[in-house]
Structure formats: structure tokens, C-alpha cells
Write a protein that holds these residues in place. Sequence first.
Motif, mmCIF file in Angstrom:
data_model
loop_
_atom_site.group_PDB
_atom_site.id
_atom_site.type_symbol
_atom_site.label_atom_id
_atom_site.label_comp_id
_atom_site.label_asym_id
_atom_site.label_seq_id
_atom_site.Cartn_x
_atom_site.Cartn_y
_atom_site.Cartn_z
ATOM 1 N N SER A 63 80.825 -33.705 -91.065
ATOM 2 C CA SER A 63 80.256 -32.572 -90.632
ATOM 3 C C SER A 63 79.917 -31.423 -91.488
ATOM 4 O O SER A 63 78.847 -30.774 -91.351
ATOM 5 C CB SER A 63 80.683 -32.001 -89.243
ATOM 6 N N HIS A 64 80.920 -31.284 -92.238
ATOM 7 C CA HIS A 64 80.636 -30.142 -93.365
ATOM 8 C C HIS A 64 79.670 -30.193 -94.350
ATOM 9 O O HIS A 64 79.279 -29.300 -95.118
ATOM 10 C CB HIS A 64 82.009 -29.550 -94.117
ATOM 11 N N LEU A 65 79.343 -31.401 -94.439
ATOM 12 C CA LEU A 65 78.147 -31.764 -95.425
ATOM 13 C C LEU A 65 76.771 -31.571 -94.843
ATOM 14 O O LEU A 65 75.597 -32.033 -95.719
ATOM 15 C CB LEU A 65 78.404 -33.234 -95.929
ATOM 16 N N GLU A 66 76.525 -31.129 -93.779
ATOM 17 C CA GLU A 66 75.220 -30.952 -93.179
ATOM 18 C C GLU A 66 74.070 -30.308 -94.038
ATOM 19 O O GLU A 66 72.990 -30.782 -94.074
ATOM 20 C CB GLU A 66 75.489 -30.164 -91.535
ATOM 21 N N ASN A 67 74.832 -29.222 -94.487
ATOM 22 C CA ASN A 67 73.674 -28.648 -95.688
ATOM 23 C C ASN A 67 74.116 -28.484 -96.975
ATOM 24 O O ASN A 67 73.931 -27.650 -97.776
ATOM 25 C CB ASN A 67 73.669 -27.160 -94.903
ATOM 26 N N ASP A 68 74.837 -29.864 -97.375
ATOM 27 C CA ASP A 68 75.081 -29.840 -98.865
ATOM 28 C C ASP A 68 73.924 -30.871 -99.233
ATOM 29 O O ASP A 68 73.751 -32.064 -99.096
ATOM 30 C CB ASP A 68 76.485 -30.738 -98.813
ATOM 31 N N TYR A 69 73.419 -30.283 -100.249
ATOM 32 C CA TYR A 69 72.220 -30.884 -101.013
ATOM 33 C C TYR A 69 72.481 -32.291 -101.545
ATOM 34 O O TYR A 69 71.798 -33.010 -101.498
ATOM 35 C CB TYR A 69 71.450 -30.103 -101.924
ATOM 36 N N SER A 70 73.737 -32.504 -102.068
ATOM 37 C CA SER A 70 74.009 -33.439 -102.633
ATOM 38 C C SER A 70 74.289 -34.724 -101.632
ATOM 39 O O SER A 70 74.159 -35.856 -102.024
ATOM 40 C CB SER A 70 75.463 -33.531 -103.375
ATOM 41 N N ASN A 71 74.274 -34.341 -100.370
ATOM 42 C CA ASN A 71 74.411 -35.494 -99.490
ATOM 43 C C ASN A 71 72.876 -35.604 -98.673
ATOM 44 O O ASN A 71 72.947 -36.513 -97.776
ATOM 45 C CB ASN A 71 75.288 -35.099 -98.379
ATOM 46 N N LEU A 72 71.883 -35.179 -99.223
ATOM 47 C CA LEU A 72 70.758 -35.285 -98.544
ATOM 48 C C LEU A 72 69.804 -35.836 -99.215
ATOM 49 O O LEU A 72 69.676 -35.984 -100.512
ATOM 50 C CB LEU A 72 70.058 -33.787 -98.219
#
Length: 217
Positions: A63-72
Motif C-alpha cells: 500500500s505504501h507504493l501507491e504513489n511510488d513512480y517506480s511501481n507504476l
Amino acid sequence: MWKRIPKEKSIPPTIGKYSDWKPLLAVEGYHQCLYCTISESSFGGIRNFHVEHYRPKGIPRFSHLENDYSNLYYACAICNTFKSDDWPDDPDEMLTKACYPDPSKVDYALLFGVDGITGLATGKNLTGIYLSNKLYLNRAQLIIERRSRIAKKRYEELINIIIEQKKVLFNLAKSGNKNALILLENLDQKLSQVEAIFHLKDSTNPYNSNQTKKLTS
């Protein structure tokens, strides 16, 4: 068709949230779906694409990766819906289990192959087989799209061959070879026939029920 997404070349945005960054992800992702490779031009433009959370934001540990660009990443609405919060296991770069390899590290062309006649996608390994089934990569729409790409490639190859032959015959005809002139005229007719056959697709609707049944049978 499939390409590795070069995250290392992107500059992550410092303001906004994931929904604001779709245009950036579109450029980074070659304006096509990460999973099925359908392009914006074939699927109604950027509006019909989603921001894909590679590690699903719906799973608590991600959930902490919601706004992590590397996860998008950039994915069509259909593939993204089929994937949803699916995460069978952490990635295996050996491609020996059901998982989603990191698209910034693994070229998905290693996962899938496409039959050059039918346009059917096949998994090259256990990971590819799993993803092909989970994401329904042999949807009728995708098969039609792949067949169109295959036909275009063959058409371009044939046109190039004809053009090279015409150059040779033209030079012979200039030197007075009458047979070359006749062959050149015949080749022009063949070129017109090839172009007419290829462009039949522009006036053919591939989505009637009978054709769809044939594609999926």
C-alpha cells in the motif's frame, strides 16, 4: 511487440499523485499496454488506459507504493482489470513460476511468443503461460490486432522486394530491353493488386459474430 520498460531513464515527478502521471507513463511505456502491447491508436487513446500498480496497492504490504513512480506502469483498461490485485508470488527472473516479473528488469518478450500465422500468443515458460491465461492475451481483439501487424510486416517486405525488382527492370528497359519493359508493366500490375488486397482491411469490419467465433475456436 513486448519491450522492457527503461525506468532508469525516467525522472520521477516530485509533485502530484499517480493519477496525474499517466501521460509520463504513456511515453515511458511506448504508448502501448505493458501486458498485451495494444497501442493507444488501436484502443481509443490514453483515456482507455490505466496507471498500473505493478505491486498492487490493494495488497497491504504494497500500500505504501501507491504513489511510488517506480511501481507504476502503463496498461490498457482490460489487462489492468484482469490483473487487479493478483500477485501469486514475488518475481522470479528465472521465469519458472507464476508471478509478474519486474517490467523494468525483464523484457516480456522473453515470456511470450506469437504464431506468425494465427496471431495467437503463447507462453514460452511457466511465467508466460500463467500471465497469458490470467490476462486473457488471446482475446479476439488482440488476435485481430496481431494478425494486422503480421499482415503489415509481410506487406512491407513484399513491397520492398517489388520496388527493388522495379529498379533493376527500369534500368534494363532504359537500355532498350523490351522484355524488361513488359516485365515492368506486369510488376506494376502486381503491385497494384498487392496494395488493393492489403487495404481491404480498411473497409472490413472484423467484429461480426461469425468472425469472432472463428478467431476464438
